[in-house]
Design a protein around this motif. Structure first.
Motif, short mmCIF file in Angstrom:
data_model
loop_
_atom_site.label_atom_id
_atom_site.label_comp_id
_atom_site.label_asym_id
_atom_site.label_seq_id
_atom_site.Cartn_x
_atom_site.Cartn_y
_atom_site.Cartn_z
N GLY A 63 0.80 -1.22 -0.01
CA GLY A 63 0.01 -0.02 0.01
C GLY A 63 0.95 1.26 -0.16
O GLY A 63 0.15 2.32 0.10
N GLY A 64 2.12 1.02 -0.05
CA GLY A 64 2.97 2.30 -0.15
C GLY A 64 4.29 2.27 0.35
O GLY A 64 5.13 1.32 -0.21
N SER A 65 4.74 2.95 1.50
CA SER A 65 6.00 2.86 1.82
C SER A 65 6.10 2.68 3.43
O SER A 65 5.39 3.15 4.13
CB SER A 65 6.86 4.27 1.60
OG SER A 65 6.65 4.33 0.19
N ARG A 66 7.20 2.28 3.84
CA ARG A 66 7.59 2.10 5.39
C ARG A 66 8.64 3.25 5.60
O ARG A 66 9.57 3.19 4.82
CB ARG A 66 8.00 0.75 5.60
CG ARG A 66 8.26 0.53 7.11
CD ARG A 66 8.72 -0.65 7.58
NE ARG A 66 9.01 -0.96 8.85
CZ ARG A 66 10.11 -0.57 9.71
NH1 ARG A 66 11.28 -0.40 9.06
NH2 ARG A 66 10.30 -0.92 10.99
N LEU A 67 8.37 4.26 6.60
CA LEU A 67 9.38 5.17 6.82
C LEU A 67 9.85 5.03 8.20
O LEU A 67 9.00 4.85 9.19
CB LEU A 67 8.73 6.61 6.70
CG LEU A 67 9.34 7.88 7.06
CD1 LEU A 67 10.76 7.99 6.47
CD2 LEU A 67 8.58 9.07 7.16
N VAL A 68 11.13 5.02 8.38
CA VAL A 68 11.82 5.13 9.74
C VAL A 68 12.50 6.48 9.84
O VAL A 68 13.61 6.59 8.81
CB VAL A 68 12.77 3.87 9.83
CG1 VAL A 68 13.41 3.95 11.37
CG2 VAL A 68 11.92 2.76 10.01
N VAL A 69 12.36 7.27 10.54
CA VAL A 69 13.03 8.62 10.74
C VAL A 69 13.88 8.36 12.11
O VAL A 69 13.51 7.77 13.23
CB VAL A 69 12.33 9.72 11.08
CG1 VAL A 69 13.55 10.90 11.24
CG2 VAL A 69 11.37 9.98 9.90
N PHE A 70 15.48 8.47 12.05
CA PHE A 70 16.28 8.26 13.26
C PHE A 70 17.25 9.39 13.55
O PHE A 70 17.40 9.97 12.75
CB PHE A 70 17.12 6.77 13.05
CG PHE A 70 18.07 6.91 11.73
CD1 PHE A 70 19.37 7.68 11.93
CD2 PHE A 70 17.77 6.80 10.62
CE1 PHE A 70 20.18 7.74 11.03
CE2 PHE A 70 18.53 6.65 9.28
CZ PHE A 70 19.85 7.39 9.69
N ILE A 71 17.53 9.23 14.77
CA ILE A 71 18.68 10.02 15.43
C ILE A 71 19.47 9.38 16.42
O ILE A 71 18.91 8.72 17.29
CB ILE A 71 17.83 11.61 16.05
CG1 ILE A 71 19.11 12.30 16.56
CG2 ILE A 71 17.14 11.08 17.24
CD1 ILE A 71 18.63 13.76 16.92
N ASP A 72 20.91 9.53 16.33
CA ASP A 72 21.71 9.09 17.12
C ASP A 72 22.44 10.29 17.76
O ASP A 72 23.00 11.04 16.85
CB ASP A 72 22.75 8.00 16.46
CG ASP A 72 21.95 6.79 15.65
OD1 ASP A 72 21.00 6.11 16.56
OD2 ASP A 72 22.18 6.69 14.62
N TYR A 73 22.45 10.41 19.03
CA TYR A 73 22.99 11.62 19.29
C TYR A 73 23.99 11.43 20.60
O TYR A 73 23.82 10.43 21.29
CB TYR A 73 21.89 12.61 19.88
CG TYR A 73 21.00 12.29 21.06
CD1 TYR A 73 21.35 12.64 22.40
CD2 TYR A 73 19.95 11.43 20.91
CE1 TYR A 73 20.47 12.35 23.24
CE2 TYR A 73 19.16 11.16 21.87
CZ TYR A 73 19.56 11.60 23.24
OH TYR A 73 18.58 10.81 24.10
N ARG A 74 24.64 12.52 21.05
CA ARG A 74 25.57 12.57 22.13
C ARG A 74 24.97 13.52 23.02
O ARG A 74 24.24 14.52 22.75
CB ARG A 74 27.07 13.00 21.97
CG ARG A 74 27.90 11.79 20.97
CD ARG A 74 29.02 12.32 20.86
NE ARG A 74 29.42 13.75 20.69
CZ ARG A 74 29.56 14.15 19.57
NH1 ARG A 74 29.43 13.59 18.45
NH2 ARG A 74 29.78 15.66 19.21
N LEU A 75 25.22 13.44 24.18
CA LEU A 75 24.66 14.37 25.25
C LEU A 75 25.70 15.72 25.05
O LEU A 75 26.73 15.46 24.67
CB LEU A 75 24.75 13.93 26.46
CG LEU A 75 23.62 12.78 27.07
CD1 LEU A 75 23.87 12.35 28.46
CD2 LEU A 75 22.37 13.51 26.99
N PRO A 76 25.02 16.64 25.39
CA PRO A 76 26.03 18.04 25.45
C PRO A 76 27.29 17.75 26.55
O PRO A 76 27.34 17.03 27.37
CB PRO A 76 25.16 19.10 25.90
CG PRO A 76 23.80 18.71 25.81
CD PRO A 76 23.73 17.29 25.88
N ALA A 77 28.50 18.24 26.06
CA ALA A 77 29.73 18.23 26.88
C ALA A 77 29.40 18.46 28.41
O ALA A 77 30.31 17.74 29.29
CB ALA A 77 30.87 18.62 26.27
N LYS A 78 29.10 19.60 28.80
CA LYS A 78 29.10 19.90 30.41
C LYS A 78 28.13 21.15 30.63
O LYS A 78 27.13 21.58 29.86
CB LYS A 78 30.48 20.52 30.36
CG LYS A 78 30.90 21.71 29.37
CD LYS A 78 32.15 22.52 29.61
CE LYS A 78 32.45 23.44 28.50
NZ LYS A 78 33.59 24.06 28.36
N GLY A 79 27.94 21.36 31.87
CA GLY A 79 27.26 22.62 32.26
C GLY A 79 25.77 22.02 32.43
O GLY A 79 25.17 21.01 32.35
#
Length: 168
Positions: A105-121
């Motif tokens: 019936g169409g498309s399968r979409l996966v949106v992803f993000i792999d991230y680090r936490l900010p360094a400090k503070g």
């Protein structure tokens, strides 16, 4: 997420980085009322190595980041990642993108993000508390924006809607 659109048309829609990141240009609770201005190079974020920049302010703090397209495989896959250390509030550097597969019936979409936490503070503290929620909101907004345009396949199609995000 299953969408009622062929992969090539979905890729073309998502390949417009200004449209894909439009949720960042509007103040919202998840951006603490801030909005970001999006600029692209002459390739408009639509080629390997293309550059995207975002700038803005939140709570008096200047935010900025630069991204480079690191994978570009129409109509299946696109990814981009930050260059250097971005000036963000709850996440640090990241790699983000989407994957599209043919589905009934169409498309399968996966949106992803792999991230680090900010360094400090304060940003590190906020990232520990809010980073996961922010990453989920961002990927969900991108997928939901596509669903608003294309809709989901009819109930006679095999499969079920699936929302996904990845984060480290």
């Amino acid at each position: 997420m299953l969408l009622a659109v062929d992969p090539a048309r979905l890729f073309a829609h998502l390949d417009d980085h200004r449209r894909l990141s439009s949720h960042m240009e509007k103040p919202s609770l998840m951006t603490a009322g801030a909005s970001m201005r999006i600029e692209t190079d002459d390739r408009h974020g639509q080629a390997l190595g293309s550059v995207i920049r975002m700038t803005g302010r939140v709570l008096g703090m200047r935010l900025s980041l630069e991204e480079v397209v690191t994978a570009y495989e129409p109509p299946r896959h696109k990814a981009w990642e930050t260059v250097g250390e971005p000036r963000l509030l709850v996440i640090g550097g990241y790699r983000m993108g989407f994957e599209i597969d043919q589905a009934p019936g169409g498309s399968r979409l996966v949106v992803f993000i792999d991230y680090r936490l900010p360094a400090k503070g304060l940003s590190l503290l906020l990232g520990r508390v809010l980073g996961g929620a922010y990453a989920a909101w961002c990927t969900r907004r991108m997928a939901e924006d596509a669903r608003a345009v294309f809709g989901v396949p009819s109930p006679t199609s095999k499969g079920r809607p699936l929302d996904e995000h990845r984060q480290d």
